[in-house]
Motif scaffolding. Structure first.
Motif, PDB file in Angstrom:
ATOM      1  N   THR A   1      29.101 -28.204 -59.470  1.00 53.13           N
ATOM      2  CA  THR A   1      28.699 -27.418 -59.962  1.00 53.13           C
ATOM      3  C   THR A   1      28.825 -26.941 -58.243  1.00 53.13           C
ATOM      4  OG1 THR A   1      27.592 -28.038 -61.874  1.00 53.13           O
ATOM      5  CG2 THR A   1      26.175 -26.698 -60.876  1.00 53.13           C
TER       6      THR A   1
ATOM      7  N   SER B   1      28.126 -29.259 -65.796  1.00 52.70           N
ATOM      8  CA  SER B   1      27.987 -28.198 -66.392  1.00 52.70           C
ATOM      9  C   SER B   1      26.082 -27.637 -65.119  1.00 52.70           C
ATOM     10  CB  SER B   1      27.162 -28.607 -67.161  1.00 52.70           C
ATOM     11  OG  SER B   1      26.687 -29.164 -68.134  1.00 52.70           O
ATOM     12  N   PRO B   2      26.339 -26.925 -65.271  1.00 56.04           N
ATOM     13  CA  PRO B   2      27.375 -25.323 -65.099  1.00 56.04           C
ATOM     14  C   PRO B   2      28.316 -25.602 -64.048  1.00 56.04           C
ATOM     15  CG  PRO B   2      25.348 -25.390 -63.841  1.00 56.04           C
ATOM     16  CD  PRO B   2      24.504 -26.153 -64.476  1.00 56.04           C
ATOM     17  N   SER B   3      29.239 -24.947 -64.128  1.00 55.82           N
ATOM     18  CA  SER B   3      30.170 -25.042 -63.267  1.00 55.82           C
ATOM     19  C   SER B   3      30.046 -24.055 -62.266  1.00 55.82           C
ATOM     20  CB  SER B   3      31.611 -24.064 -64.073  1.00 55.82           C
ATOM     21  OG  SER B   3      31.056 -23.318 -64.143  1.00 55.82           O
TER      22      SER B   3
ATOM     23  N   LYS C   1      25.677 -22.434 -60.069  1.00 48.03           N
ATOM     24  CA  LYS C   1      24.461 -21.733 -60.856  1.00 48.03           C
ATOM     25  C   LYS C   1      23.650 -20.819 -59.295  1.00 48.03           C
ATOM     26  CE  LYS C   1      20.317 -22.615 -62.744  1.00 48.03           C
ATOM     27  NZ  LYS C   1      20.396 -21.928 -63.768  1.00 48.03           N
TER      28      LYS C   1
END
Lengths: 112, 115
Positions: free
Chosen positions: B110, B7-9, B11
């Motif tokens: 990510t 996470s995040p997928s 950015k």
């Protein structure tokens, strides 16, 4: 000497055809050669792997051919299907280490 | 069981900002890796953690990059003062850590975009 050279960069194959992706290396200390398959938006996933004590390994439609003297190995996908369309990475690792050296990837497209 | 999660997928950040990327490895896996995948490139090794041993940081491209692994599980990759060339997909992988030549299981990555 740490590089793994992969070719071709992209490949288009008709459904039912054979897809062949090649990799070459220089470091004779490499002793584990996995192939990873990556679909868009996903992480790579192990497809098949080989060690240099065998010249060929087959799992279903996927075969690795290994030529130790030439320091080359290849992935053959028999009866290629549209669902095989993905990016394929070869890799190599050195005995006793966990670090993989990856090839630059081959984007395969199988036409329906 | 659950796979590697990240996470995040996605950015998106501005040049000069710091970012933190998180990785949750498969439970029981003692080895954890970070890779960077740039467009049209292979996977570039960044850092490797194994149990309580000192991490192998040999792949970190500059001192703006750092990573830690807390409690032998979750890992965070931090990029300080991000640059446009940091834009890439950052992949985390884990493995059992029992020996060389074992399967690495990757997370979905990510996707970092530095404007």
């Amino acid at each position: 000497q740490q590089q793994v050279k992969q070719s071709p960069q992209s490949l288009i194959v008709q459904k039912g055809g054979i897809s062949i992706i090649n990799c070459a290396y220089e470091n004779t200390a490499f002793d584990y050669f996995p192939w990873y398959q990556q679909f868009p938006g996903k992480g790579p996933a192990l497809l098949i792997a080989i060690r240099p004590d065998v010249s060929e390994k087959k799992e279903g439609r996927f075969t690795i051919s290994f030529n130790k003297s030439a320091k080359q190995f290849s992935l053959h996908i028999m009866d290629s299907q549209p669902g095989d369309s993905a990016t394929y990475f070869c890799a190599a690792s050195i005995a006793g280490t966990y670090k993989y050296i990856f090839g630059t990837g081959t984007r395969l497209k199988v036409l329906a | 069981g659950a796979g590697v999660s990240q996470s995040p997928s996605n950015k998106v950040t501005e040049k000069g900002k710091d970012v933190e990327l998180r990785c949750d490895p498969i439970s029981g896996h003692t080895a954890l890796y970070w890779y960077r995948q740039s467009l049209g490139q292979g996977l570039e090794f960044l850092i490797y953690f194994q149990g309580n041993s000192a991490p192998d940081k040999s792949g970190l491209p500059s001192d703006r990059f750092s990573a830690e692994r807390t409690g032998g599980s979750v890992s965070t990759l931090t990029i300080q003062r991000t640059q446009q060339e940091d834009s890439a997909v950052y992949l985390c992988a884990s493995s059992l850590g029992t020996g060389g030549g074992e399967t690495q299981y990757f997370g979905p990555g990510t996707r970092l975009l530095v404007l």
